[in-house]
Design a protein around this motif. Structure first.
Motif, PDB file in Angstrom:
ATOM      1  N   GLU A 198       1.222  -0.843  -0.301  1.00  0.00           N
ATOM      2  CA  GLU A 198       0.260  -0.296   0.109  1.00  0.00           C
ATOM      3  C   GLU A 198       1.045   1.810  -0.045  1.00  0.00           C
ATOM      4  O   GLU A 198       1.826   1.509   0.416  1.00  0.00           O
TER       5      GLU A 198
ATOM      6  N   ARG B 254      -3.587  -0.047  14.824  1.00  0.00           N
ATOM      7  CA  ARG B 254      -2.628   0.925  13.824  1.00  0.00           C
ATOM      8  C   ARG B 254      -1.354   1.308  13.516  1.00  0.00           C
ATOM      9  O   ARG B 254      -0.814   1.764  13.463  1.00  0.00           O
TER      10      ARG B 254
ATOM     11  N   ASN C 253       1.950  -5.895   3.099  1.00  0.00           N
ATOM     12  CA  ASN C 253       1.144  -7.163   3.331  1.00  0.00           C
ATOM     13  C   ASN C 253       2.005  -8.219   2.857  1.00  0.00           C
ATOM     14  O   ASN C 253       2.390  -8.439   1.801  1.00  0.00           O
TER      15      ASN C 253
ATOM     16  N   HIS D 295       2.846   0.655   3.420  1.00  0.00           N
ATOM     17  CA  HIS D 295       2.742  -0.922   4.353  1.00  0.00           C
ATOM     18  C   HIS D 295       2.987  -2.513   3.340  1.00  0.00           C
ATOM     19  O   HIS D 295       2.356  -2.289   1.973  1.00  0.00           O
TER      20      HIS D 295
ATOM     21  N   GLU E 170       1.124  -7.745   8.139  1.00  0.00           N
ATOM     22  CA  GLU E 170       1.548  -6.855   7.390  1.00  0.00           C
ATOM     23  C   GLU E 170       2.875  -5.690   8.387  1.00  0.00           C
ATOM     24  O   GLU E 170       2.314  -5.238   9.820  1.00  0.00           O
TER      25      GLU E 170
HETATM   26 MG    MG Z   1      -3.371  -2.584   5.384  1.00  0.00          MG
END
Ligand code: MG
Ligand code: ADP
Length: 723
Positions: A212, A456, A341, A339, A468
Motif C-alpha cells: 500500500e 493501527r 502485506n 505497508h 502487514e
Molecule cells: Mg493495510
C-alpha cells in the motif's frame, strides 16, 4: 512575488481532462510481455523453456534466447517501442535504465531493427557510478545486468524494459533484486518442507506481497517556491497551519477533483503496465493519499512498486502536481508509509497464513503463524534495519513519531489461542489432544468472523490472512524489507523442521512433535508480542524492559546488519555474503551522510537567503514606522511604539541565533567531512550536524509568525496543504 503568483496559478487550475480509454479489464497488461503474450508469439519450445526458467529457475540456452528476443522485439515494436533497456534496481533505492535503440545501420543506407538473445540475457554495464561499497576497484569498474525471467518485460512509453539483476563481475550483488530472489528461493525451500508435514502434494511455496503506497500531492507551482521540497522532498521549515489534521476530516473524505483526475489517469497507465491497482482513497493528512494494488508474487510486486512510483511521478507532472514520497514531508501532520502485506501460498493454492476449516490445516496455519512471530522476535533488529533510512528516521523514532521498536500484533482472539496452546502439557493424553484440536485449533476459523480489532499503531500486525509490515517507508524499495522478512522466516522454518524431525526420530508422533516445538516458540517469542498502543511512551519503557531494540537513527540501526548473528543468518541462507553485507552497510551510511548533508546545506541556504533577508526587510519597515512615530509623538514615542520596538528586538534576536547556528552547523559539517572513516562520519552527521536542524527551524518558524505575510517568500503550510 513568486509565492503569490504561484498561489494564483494553483487556485485557477482546473482538473486535467482524462478520457477513459476503454474498459479497465481490457486495458489490463496490454503492454506486458506476459505468459499470454509469450504463448501467442513464441514457438512451443521457446515458450516451454521460458516457463521452465520462471517456475524452476532453469537456464535458457542461447538458441532459445534468440527466439525469445525476436518475439519480444516484434511484440515491443508493435506496441510502439523504439528502444530497449535493462531495467534494474541499484542500491540507490530507485530504478536505473540505459536505453539502446533497436535500430542498427547495416550499410550506409540501410538499417534494421536488431535485438538478439545476447542483448536480452546479459549486458555489460559501467557500474562505477552506482554505489558499490568498495566491492569493485575503479580499474575493475564493470558489472553486468542479467535478465530475470520471473518478472515480465513491459513497454513503457517507447521503451521495452527488461527487468534484470545487477551484479559485479566478481559475483557480488549490486542491487536489491538479487538478494531478494535468493531470499524468496530460500523461503520457498524451507516453507515447502514444512508444508509437506501437512500435505505431501506441496512442491513450491510462493511469497506474496501487496504494497500500500502512501503519498502527498502538492501543486507544482507551489512546490516550486520551496527549494527544500524540491531538493530534499520535505519542508525543512514552515510554521504549522492553524488547521492540520485535528478534525480528522480528510481520511476517506471526498477526493478533490484534480486529484481524482490524476488517480484515474494513473490507474489507466498502471493497468496497461499490468499493475493491478484496485483501491484509492484519501489518507489521514491533508493532501495525502493512498494507492493499493492487489497482491502479487513478491518479486513481481517489488518491481511493480518501483515502476509504480516512477509512473506516479510522471503522471503527477501531467496534472501539475509534485508527488512526495518522503516519509515526513511536513512537521505536525502524518507521514507516509508503505505497508507491506506479506504472506505465503502453496502451489496447491493454500494461503499458509489463512486459517482454514479443518483442525489439521489449522495446525499448519499455526505453524507458519508462530514461526513468523518467532522469526520476528529472533531477528527484530534486522527488520528495523531493513526500513532504516535518513528519511524514514523522521517517521520512526523521532519526536512526534512512533518509537522505532518492532513488535507483533495478533489480536485478542489469536492471543487466546496461543495462550491456551502455551499452557497445554507436553505429553497430551489422546483426550486432551482431541480437546485441544477441537476447541482451540478447531475454533480458529470462527474467531475470524471478527477481525476488526486492528491496531493501527503496530509496526507488524497480523491482519486475518497475512502479516502487514507497516514500518516500511513510503520512499523505500520494498525489496529490502521483503528480503529480510523472507530470510528470517526461511531460517526459522529450517530450524523448526530440524527440531520437529529430531523429536520424530526420538519416537514422538509428528503432530505431538509439532505441538511441542510450537509451544516452545510461543514461550520464547512472547516478548515480541504487544497489543497495546505502540505509539505510547509506556510502550517504549516496557519494550526496554523486555530487551527489545529501539534504534532511533539509521546509523545505529544499520549496524545490526553486520552483527555476527546477521552475518551467520545471511550466509547460512545463502542470501548475502559477508562482503556484500559490509558493502551494503557502507552504502547505507554513505547515503545517510549525503541525505543529511544536502538537507543541512539547503536549510542553511534558505535560512540565510530567504528567511533572514525577509525578516530584515520587515524589520526595516518597523524601524521606519518607529522613526515616524518618534517624529509625531516626540519623547512619548516609546510608549506608542512599544510593540514595534519589541518586535524589532525579537527579530534581531532570532536573526542572531539563526546566523550563529548556521555557522556552527557548517563547522560541524566541515569537521564531519574530514573524518576518514565512514562510520564515524555517519555518526557525526547524525549526532553533530542534524541536531541543528530543529534549532534553526524553530527560529525561522518564529520569524514566519512575526513577519508581514505580504513579504514572506516561502509558501506556507496552510497554502501547501490546503490547495
Ligand atoms: Mg493495510
Ligand atoms: P487494509 O489493510 O487497508 O484494510 P486489505 O486488507 O484489503 O486492506 O489489503 C491491503 C493489501 O493487502 C492489498 O494490497 C492486498 O492486495 C494485500 N493482500 C491481501 N491478501 C494478501 C496476501 N495473501 N498476501 C499478500 N498481500 C495480500
Amino acid at each position: 512575488m513568486l509565492r503569490f503568483t504561484a498561489l494564483t496559478t494553483a487556485q485557477n487550475r482546473k482538473p486535467v481532462a482524462v478520457p477513459e480509454n476503454g474498459k479497465r479489464s481490457e486495458l489490463f497488461a496490454q503492454n506486458v510481455f506476459n505468459e499470454e503474450a509469450m504463448r501467442q508469439l513464441m514457438t512451443r519450445d521457446a515458450f516451454a523453456a521460458v516457463m521452465n526458467a520462471i517456475h524452476n529457475g532453469t537456464k535458457i540456452d542461447r538458441r532459445v534466447a534468440d527466439q525469445v528476443a525476436t518475439a519480444m522485439r516484434d511484440w515491443a515494436i508493435s506496441k510502439g517501442a523504439t528502444h530497449y533497456t535493462h531495467w534494474f534496481q541499484p542500491l540507490t533505492g530507485g530504478t536505473a535504465e540505459k536505453h539502446d535503440a533497436f535500430f542498427e545501420p547495416v550499410t550506409r543506407d540501410r538499417a534494421i531493427e536488431r535485438f538478439g538473445g545476447g542483448q536480452l540475457v546479459q549486458q555489460e554495464s559501467d557500474a562505477s557510478s552506482f554505489p558499490n561499497g568498495g566491492i569493485r576497484n575503479t580499474f575493475e569498474a564493470r558489472g553486468y545486468t542479467a535478465w530475470d525471467p520471473s518478472s515480465p518485460p513491459f513497454v513503457y512509453g517507447t521503451v521495452l524494459c527488461i527487468p534484470t539483476i545487477f551484479i559485479a563481475y566478481t559475483g557480488e550483488a549490486l542491487d536489491n533484486k538479487t538478494p531478494l530472489l535468493k531470499a524468496l528461493s530460500a523461503l520457498d525451500q524451507a516453507a515447502t518442507e514444512v508444508a509437506r508435514y501437512f500435505d505431501k502434494n506441496v512442491s513450491k511455496v510462493t511469497t506474496t506481497l501487496g504494497c500500500e503506497q502512501e503519498y502527498f500531492l502538492i501543486d507544482k507551482a507551489l512546490a516550486n517556491t520551496r527549494p527544500d521540497l524540491m531538493i530534499t522532498g520535505r519542508t525543512l521549515l514552515g510554521h504549522q497551519a492553524a488547521k492540520g489534521q485535528q478534525l480528522d476530516d480528510h481520511y476517506l473524505g471526498a477526493i478533490p477533483s484534480r486529484v481524482l483526475a490524476f488517480m484515474r489517469d494513473l490507474e489507466q497507465e498502471c493497468l496497461l503496465l499490468g499493475i493491478p491497482v484496485k483501491t484509492r482513497h484519501n489518507e489521514v493528512a491533508p493532501n495525502q493519499f493512498e494507492l493499493a494494488p492487489i497482491f502479487e508474487e513478491a518479486n513481481l510486486a517489488v518491481d511493480q512498486n518501483s515502476l509504480l512510483m516512477d509512473v506516479m511521478r510522471k503522471v503527477a507532472e501531467r496534472h501539475d502536481f509534485v508527488i512526495l514520497f518522503h516519509e515526513k514531508p511536513f512537521a505536525g501532520v502524518n507521514g507516509s508509509g508503505k505497508h507491506n502485506n506479506w504472506s505465503l501460498v502453496t502451489d496447491t493454492g493454500v494461503n499458509l497464513l489463512a486459517p482454514s476449516k479443518t483442525p489439521i490445516k489449522n495446525l499448519q496455519f499455526l505453524t507458519f503463524f508462530i514461526c513468523t512471530i518467532k522469526a520476528v522476535c529472533e531477528y527484530e533488529p534486522l527488520l528495523r534495519a531493513s526500513v532504516a533510512s535518513a528519511t524514514n528516521d523522521y517517521r520512526l523514532g523521532a519526536n512526534e513519531a512512533p518509537p522505532a521498536i518492532v513488535s507483533v500484533f495478533i489480536g485478542e482472539q489469536l492471543t487466546q489461542v496461543l495462550d491456551a496452546l502455551e499452557v497445554s502439557s507436553d505429553n497430551l493424553s489422546p483426550e486432551e489432544k482431541t480437546e485441544l484440536k477441537l476447541n482451540v485449533v478447531g475454533k480458529i476459523p470462527d474467531l475470524f468472523l471478527d477481525t476488526t480489532d486492528r491496531n493501527r499503531t503496530s509496526p507488524f500486525a497480523f491482519t486475518g490472512n497475512k502479516f502487514e509490515f507497516r514500518a516500511v517507508g513510503s520512499k523505500a524499495n520494498c525489496g529490502k524489507p521483503t528480503m529480510v522478512l523472507s530470510t528470517i522466516v526461511a531460517q526459522q522454518l529450517t530450524d523448526f523442521k530440524k527440531a520437529v524431525d529430531a523429536l520424530i526420530e526420538g519416537g514422538k508422533k509428528k503432530e505431538d512433535a509439532i505441538f511441542k516445538v510450537l509451544r516452545r516458540y510461543i514461550k520464547e517469542s512472547k516478548k515480541i508480542r504487544f497489543e497495546g498502543d505502540g505509539y505510547s511512551k509506556e510502550w517504549e519503557e516496557e519494550a526496554a524492559r523486555r530487551g527489545l531494540s529501539n534504534h532511533k537513527t539509521t546509523p545505529e540501526a544499520l549496524k545490526e546488519n553486520i552483527s555476527e548473528k546477521a552475518v551467520a543468518l545471511f550466509e547460512s541462507t545463502g542470501v548475502l555474503s559477508k562482503v556484500e553485507l559490509l558493502a551494503r552497510y557502507e552504502i547505507g551510511l554513505e547515503e545517510y551522510v549525503k541525505t543529511v548533508q544536502i538537507e543541512s546545506r539547503v536549510l542553511g541556504d534558505i535560512a540565510l537567503n530567504h528567511v533572514v533577508p525577509t525578516a530584515v526587510r520587515y524589520q526595516n519597515t518597523l524601524i521606519e514606522n518607529v522613526k515616524g512615530l518618534k517624529e509625531i509623538f516626540g519623547d512619548s514615542y516609546q510608549e506608542v511604539a512599544a510593540e514595534q520596538l519589541e518586535l524589532i528586538r525579537h527579530i534581531s534576536e532570532h536573526i542572531k541565533v539563526i546566523h550563529s547556528q548556521v555557522e556552527a552547523m557548517v563547522e560541524a559539517r566541515k569537521h564531519a567531512n574530514h573524518l576518514p572513516d565512514f562510520e564515524a562520519k555517519a555518526d557525526a552527521y547524525c549526532t553533530q550536524v542534524k541536531p541543528f536542524f530543529e534549532v534553526i527551524r524553530y527560529h525561522c518558524d518564529k520569524l514566519e509568525l512575526m513577519v508581514d505575510d505580504e513579504l514572506w517568500t516561502l509558501t506556507k503550510y496552510r497554502e501547501l496543504l490546503f490547495n
